[in-house]
Design a protein around this motif. Sequence first.
Motif, PDB file in Angstrom:
ATOM      1  N   TYR A 248      46.165  86.044 110.001  1.00  0.00           N
ATOM      2  CA  TYR A 248      47.371  86.729 110.476  1.00  0.00           C
ATOM      3  C   TYR A 248      47.107  87.645 111.676  1.00  0.00           C
ATOM      4  CZ  TYR A 248      48.019  85.598 105.538  1.00  0.00           C
ATOM      5  OH  TYR A 248      48.022  84.990 104.321  1.00  0.00           O
ATOM      6  N   PRO A 249      46.464  87.139 112.717  1.00  0.00           N
ATOM      7  CA  PRO A 249      46.304  87.974 113.919  1.00  0.00           C
ATOM      8  C   PRO A 249      47.655  88.229 114.576  1.00  0.00           C
ATOM      9  CG  PRO A 249      45.656  85.722 114.375  1.00  0.00           C
ATOM     10  CD  PRO A 249      45.928  85.777 112.901  1.00  0.00           C
ATOM     11  N   LYS A 250      47.688  89.173 115.503  1.00  0.00           N
ATOM     12  CA  LYS A 250      48.944  89.557 116.141  1.00  0.00           C
ATOM     13  C   LYS A 250      49.517  88.424 116.973  1.00  0.00           C
ATOM     14  CE  LYS A 250      48.038  94.532 116.251  1.00  0.00           C
ATOM     15  NZ  LYS A 250      47.872  95.734 117.104  1.00  0.00           N
ATOM     16  N   GLN A 251      48.664  87.687 117.650  1.00  0.00           N
ATOM     17  CA  GLN A 251      49.129  86.570 118.470  1.00  0.00           C
ATOM     18  C   GLN A 251      48.774  85.266 117.772  1.00  0.00           C
ATOM     19  OE1 GLN A 251      47.293  86.168 122.296  1.00  0.00           O
ATOM     20  NE2 GLN A 251      49.080  85.191 123.221  1.00  0.00           N
ATOM     21  N   PHE A 252      49.714  84.347 117.712  1.00  0.00           N
ATOM     22  CA  PHE A 252      49.531  83.093 116.964  1.00  0.00           C
ATOM     23  C   PHE A 252      49.083  83.412 115.538  1.00  0.00           C
ATOM     24  CE2 PHE A 252      48.452  81.992 121.432  1.00  0.00           C
ATOM     25  CZ  PHE A 252      49.534  81.171 121.688  1.00  0.00           C
TER      26      PHE A 252
ATOM     27  N   ARG B  21      44.966  85.076 123.730  1.00  0.00           N
ATOM     28  CA  ARG B  21      44.269  84.026 122.987  1.00  0.00           C
ATOM     29  C   ARG B  21      44.520  82.659 123.619  1.00  0.00           C
ATOM     30  NH1 ARG B  21      45.217  83.839 116.752  1.00  0.00           N
ATOM     31  NH2 ARG B  21      43.268  82.654 116.831  1.00  0.00           N
ATOM     32  N   PHE B  22      43.538  81.815 123.511  1.00  0.00           N
ATOM     33  CA  PHE B  22      43.656  80.399 123.883  1.00  0.00           C
ATOM     34  C   PHE B  22      44.107  80.196 125.326  1.00  0.00           C
ATOM     35  CE2 PHE B  22      44.929  80.396 119.221  1.00  0.00           C
ATOM     36  CZ  PHE B  22      43.631  80.216 118.782  1.00  0.00           C
ATOM     37  N   LEU B  23      43.543  80.981 126.210  1.00  0.00           N
ATOM     38  CA  LEU B  23      43.873  80.806 127.628  1.00  0.00           C
ATOM     39  C   LEU B  23      43.384  79.468 128.161  1.00  0.00           C
ATOM     40  CD1 LEU B  23      43.025  84.349 129.051  1.00  0.00           C
ATOM     41  CD2 LEU B  23      45.269  83.436 128.453  1.00  0.00           C
TER      42      LEU B  23
END
Length: 1021
Positions: A546-550, A637-639
Amino acid sequence: MQITGTVTDENGEPVIGATIQVKGSSSGVITDIDGRYTIVVPNENSILVVSFIGYESQEIKVNGRKGINVQLRENVQSLDEVTVVAYGVQKKATLTGAISSVGTDALLKSPSASVANSLAGQLPGVSSMQSSGQPGADDAKIFVRGVGSLTEAGATPLILVDGVERSFFQMDPNEIESINVLKDASATAVFGVRGANGVILVTTRRGEEGKAKISVSSNVGLQMPTRLLETADSYTAASLYTEAQRNDGVAEDQLAFQPYDLERFRLGDDPIMYPNVNWYDYLMNKVAIQTQHNVNVSGGTKDIRYFVSLGFLYQNGLFKKMEGLDYNNNYNYTRYNYRANLDVNLTRTTTLKFNMGGIVGNQRDPGKSGDIWKQLTWTQPFSSPGVIDGKKVMIQSTRFPGIEMDNQVLDRFYGYGYDRKVSNKMNFDLNLTQKLDFITKGLSIDLKGSYNTDYSYVKTVRGHIETYTPYYKSEVDGSNLAKDDPAFDKTVVYRIAGQNMMKTYGEGNKSRARDWYAEASIRYNREFGDHSVGALLLYNQSKKYYPKQFADVPTAYVGLVGRVTYDYKSKYMAEFNIGYNGSENFAPDKRFGTFPAGSIGYIITEEDFFPKNRFLTYLKIRGSVGLVGNDNMSSNRFLYLPDSYSINDSGWLQQSYSDKNGYIFGMTNTAYMAAARELALGNPNVTWETALKQNYGIDAYFFDDRLKLTADYFRENRRDILMLRTSIPSLISMNGLLKPVNIGKVNNHGYEIDLKWSDRIKDFSYYINGNISYSKNKIIFQDEVEPNEPYMWRTGNEVGARFGFVAQGFYDVDDFNEDGTLRADLPQPQGNKKPGDVKCADLNGDNVIDSDDVTKIGNPKRPAYTFGLNFGGEYKSFFASMNWTGVAQCDMLMSNAYMRPFFGSQVLYQYMADGRWTPETAATAEYPRLSIASTENLATSRVWLKDASYIKLKNLTVGYNITSQRILKAIGASKLSVQFTGYNLLTFDKLKIFDPEGELTRDDNTYPIMKIFSLGVNVTF
């Protein structure tokens, strides 16, 4: 009976200042320069206790002797003292990295609810700055050796509790054994992509073999603000509003406050229609209660050892209980801490460690908590008389023309409701160690698993209370009489707006988090004669959900750690560390990185050729170099993912083109067809920041180890910092399409000095510890557009350096022509200047004041220098300690709310009233003339930049150990002490108007920083 003798060390050298006492008595003497002493004892069966720092104490029976010579042995245990390092422990004597540490005793001297605040001034290289005192939200910002990246958010250190990533800020300090800060590459390289910003290791307490020891501590304290902004009263505010209008050229008959109004405020004879309310005083109490309590039990047998702790904290807020409310409208915070650490020897070679800890918090904030502090900057002292007889009374918002009074703190506070946040954090660790001496001595394996869970939810309670707006009866009747007309009826009547509503209940934000961590390691530590070797090979893996992004995609790390250590005769030391880490944030072929570091050390005083002496007893030089990383990418994330598009966007007709997606085909067709468009371009080459770090240090002991010096010099070259390009012209419409790239570069360097003197003079033992840290960074590259003037470059300056105009005082009457225009021989600014406006320097000499005259005018808010001075002493049963801390070379930029009184409904602060420019105060004014219409003085300049340096008495403790055996036996205790503790007691600074640790920004939650007076008792059974 008189006894004489000499005290020497193992080499036969006299020990100067050794203490000789009669056991069971407080009387004693110290040896002279030749190590001689003379003492009188009660009888021939007395026992002498001989002690000196760095040596083992001895107890010697007199047995009728009149001459007793004593030879002290060096304290081998102190030489074998260990310190916590990454994934293990090492001897302090052979340590080659830069590590600072603080123990339980220092942490317990602070009554602050957040452990982070206890670190201020304690550790060289660590800055801890608190900006809020709100119950449950008073944690400090912590930086290790300053900021090495382009943002402060990207420079936060990695924090581990018992080797697992967790916050320690809200832990009970009674649970903590030590806090170690790893600062150089040799200490942090094993953390790979997460070690560039330093690492803080928190170790919790464990049980020791022995009978059960029960410790109870209880403290009750009073909190009060260190400093509150002082607002001007109604008469001053109204008078200066009139001054501001006159400065703007407003006609006398158009002034918001007419003479009658000003006279009412001056006399204070009509408190309903012309109120004068200091909202800080009206809403807040002078003091608030805080209590802290802890019970912990430790002990065990040879095979089972335990430590169990239970803590309780309660912080009440400053706000008063308002009449007419059926709920608590105050801040408060209740916290429960629990911990159980268990060590079990399953066999002679197998040890199992189990840890369980948790924090349960219950935080209450008045509804619109953050807005309350904003509204305090927007609520005029004459906007409301407050709550009268249970009625919320508010002056008509248009009563004084031009003054906005819609923003009322009472609207956000009285009857609005409250939020209650309940949080529950729990963590478990399981560690199994198996010795493999049957294979080879010193070999072992270690398995560890951890699980953390965190859940919180917010319950909201909202209400509404009707508003009473007061009017004179003649106003309601439509009379055109002037207020000073005797026939004008001044009876106060009310119009009611809104209605009292029952409270409604709802749910606010919910958050959840859980993660697990696992590691397996092989360890080897062995001595071969004069040679000592150590090795570590470790695998670790972690996953956070449950991270803040994705939020549906967990974050994950996996890595290998290697370490090899060697020392010869504890004289020559070398260490090599390597971290090989992978992060899911990067493309598969760029996911792993290697981070090596090496260090060496040399203890010169162990050499045979070095003469044994009492002046310099220990000298070690050490150095390290290595590469570490930082993958703190904030919300990026995931750039590396491929370019993204939006397809089949349906078009629609509007009068403006700003919201149209799609295309029109044909000359007369008005229908928009579905479109495809680019959203963001992928960055397949994204990677972590890398930091090449160097550290060179010395450790030296003087005067029989009474004086200890540690000094370090460090350099860091940070590269591949992730940032958005800023040099691409907006004309090519790439805004929002380009993702951050690894192009930033920052260098950082500095030094740290830590000096400690400890000694004992008869019954008085004491220590004095001073430390100073300096760190300064420099932006090497940040994709900056080349400015018109060289002094405009941000590149080449510190991260967060303040840029603006160089203020040269204020324009005076003599600077203007008779027609009010600025003299032609002066640089011409933009806008219409008047006497009292800020005068800025023309740096490029073009006779125009514009953006080309902006340059560096000040320092970042984060200080370049941090200082600490700690003192402690014991005399018989009395004890005391002080902790001073200070910072320098830092500036605070005032935000708009503190620069521009009367804009909208912003209040007038007293510092502005006292320091404003007028023709009479032109020579001493600190701030420009007052104006409502003008924005001429709002540009960033040194006028609004304040020196935020300070020196604070952070902690003071004074106490007494009760040694009366009658009292101790009566309660069954072995130790009993009472103590007074103070926190944030004194502040010396240049700012004066506000606590310099805080922030003069309207958008922050600016609950004041608190000082605390606490009285406590500690009992050990």
